[in-house]
Design an enzyme around this catalytic site. Structure first.
Site, mmCIF file in Angstrom:
data_model
loop_
_atom_site.group_PDB
_atom_site.id
_atom_site.type_symbol
_atom_site.label_atom_id
_atom_site.label_comp_id
_atom_site.label_asym_id
_atom_site.label_seq_id
_atom_site.Cartn_x
_atom_site.Cartn_y
_atom_site.Cartn_z
ATOM 1 N N LYS A 1 0.886 -1.248 0.037
ATOM 2 C CA LYS A 1 -0.057 0.067 -0.011
ATOM 3 C C LYS A 1 0.939 1.270 0.016
ATOM 4 O O LYS A 1 0.470 2.305 -0.483
ATOM 5 C CB LYS A 1 -1.066 -0.015 1.083
ATOM 6 C CG LYS A 1 -2.241 -1.039 0.874
ATOM 7 C CD LYS A 1 -3.249 -0.632 2.195
ATOM 8 C CE LYS A 1 -4.281 -1.639 1.586
ATOM 9 N NZ LYS A 1 -5.581 -1.404 2.873
ATOM 10 N N LYS B 1 -11.980 -6.527 -7.534
ATOM 11 C CA LYS B 1 -12.676 -5.309 -7.998
ATOM 12 C C LYS B 1 -11.466 -4.349 -8.538
ATOM 13 O O LYS B 1 -11.780 -3.554 -9.352
ATOM 14 C CB LYS B 1 -13.101 -4.535 -6.967
ATOM 15 C CG LYS B 1 -12.515 -4.027 -5.919
ATOM 16 C CD LYS B 1 -13.356 -2.838 -5.215
ATOM 17 C CE LYS B 1 -12.540 -2.635 -3.790
ATOM 18 N NZ LYS B 1 -12.747 -1.262 -3.146
ATOM 19 N N LYS C 1 -6.903 -14.266 -9.063
ATOM 20 C CA LYS C 1 -8.278 -14.082 -8.412
ATOM 21 C C LYS C 1 -9.133 -12.972 -8.856
ATOM 22 O O LYS C 1 -8.702 -11.991 -9.178
ATOM 23 C CB LYS C 1 -7.937 -13.905 -6.828
ATOM 24 C CG LYS C 1 -8.576 -14.829 -5.847
ATOM 25 C CD LYS C 1 -8.340 -14.487 -4.576
ATOM 26 C CE LYS C 1 -9.307 -13.702 -3.806
ATOM 27 N NZ LYS C 1 -8.952 -13.337 -2.357
#
Ligand code: TRP
Length: 334
Positions: A115, A200, A197
């Site tokens: 992140k 979104k 996988k």
């Protein structure tokens, strides 16, 4: 007296948009767990603040996630579904837990590394201590089991480390949580790249099918699903696209691999993709309808938010007071 149920805890990011991977792979399998466990499901709105959010959009998506939990079938009378920010004990315990967590431990968190690379202009302290807040979420409820995906495994491990450290100093304050590997749903992959996988954040918008997509959109995405150049609907490692579609179809229908294979023998990929698309769209329709109903019923959803928030606060408060006492904070005068 009946034996008390063990606690199961999970939470979803307040900015999450549910896709069929979350639904078939996780949420749907949680519906019956309330028979065996006392279940808490939080909408992690405090965690969402670690990246810059538009206030109106955050408020809306947090409420949508909460309604999605209910629409997907979690009964809010039998499961405690609430907003993390409505229970101040999360932030309070998190401060105390920060004082029992080492910089070195947090530095090793792969999600922090990922992140901070992605948001290099906003590497704030909240992003760094994110796992401590998550540990506090879990520990406040004396949680025994946490259903987590692989991406959150490291956070559950640090939760256990923090809890064990605290317990070794102060006695048995926290239950040590274990990962929950119950009835697992299928692992649903991206329709655009079946080796990844479903997510979104897929670059290809056709890779991810949302629970709230309308029927035409769902069918269109399935028609575009990436497969191989063969024509046989067979479950094989060499055909990851077809394997994924078979898994999705099985999840939606409850059929076995053999049943699916024989159903589509000699019918080709086009027909198969269309059938999967239609079946998924039909299986999502009631969830979407329930979601829309909830969107229109503000009073009902508000009442759930209030009563479940209070239930969570009651349970969390007990642990928090115990911790405050153990570490030596002065007693409150009532
Ligand atoms: N960090 C989790 C995620 O990104 C969400 C979360 C917050 C969570 N608190 C939790 C998950 C406690 C399990 C238990 O998916």
């Amino acid at each position: 007296m009946a034996e008390e149920k063990k606690v199961l805890y999970s939470a979803m990011q307040a900015t999450g948009v549910l896709h069929i991977g979350n639904y078939y792979g996780a949420l749907r399998n949680w519906i019956d767990l309330c028979e065996e466990y006392e279940c808490f499901y939080a909408v992690a709105d405090l965690h969402a603040l670690t990246v810059r959010q538009d206030p109106a959009a955050l408020r809306k998506s947090a409420r949508n996630v909460l309604m999605m939990f209910i629409a997907a079938g979690l009964d809010p009378e039998k499961n405690c579904i609430y907003f993390q920010s409505h229970v101040p004990a999360h932030a309070e315990l998190s401060w105390i837990m920060n004082c029992f967590t080492y910089m070195g431990e947090l530095n090793r968190m792969t999600q922090f590394k990922d992140k901070s690379a992605k948001h290099s202009d906003n590497i704030n302290a909240g992003l760094f201590t994110y796992p401590v807040l998550m540990a506090s979420d879990i520990l406040l409820y004396q949680t025994s089991v946490v259903p987590v995906g692989v991406d959150q495994k490291q956070h559950l491990e640090i939760t256990r480390d923090i809890a064990e450290r605290f317990n070794s100093i102060y006695g048995d304050v926290f239950t040590i949580p274990e990962p929950y590997f119950g009835k697992a749903g299928a692992r649903i992959m991206s329709l655009a790249d079946p080796t990844k996988k479903m997510s979104k954040s897929d670059e290809n918008p056709n890779g991810c099918v949302y629970v709230l997509d309308d029927k035409d959109t769902i069918i269109r995405k399935f028609k575009k699903a990436v497969t191989d150049s063969d024509t046989q609907v067979v479950y094989s490692d060499t055909k990851p696209g077809i394997m994924n579609l078979i898994d999705i179809y099985r999840s939606a229908t409850g059929k076995t691999v053999q049943e699916v294979e024989s159903e589509f023998e000699g019918r080709g990929y086009g027909e198969f993709k269309l059938a999967v698309g239609e079946t998924v769209a039909d299986s999502m329709a009631p969830v979407r309808a329930r979601f829309e109903e909830l969107s229109r019923d503000k009073a009902y959803v508000d009442s759930i938010i209030k009563t479940n928030g209070e239930r969570a606060a009651y349970a969390a408060g007990k642990t928090l007071r115990k911790v405050q006492k153990k570490v030596g904070l002065p007693e409150r005068i009532r």
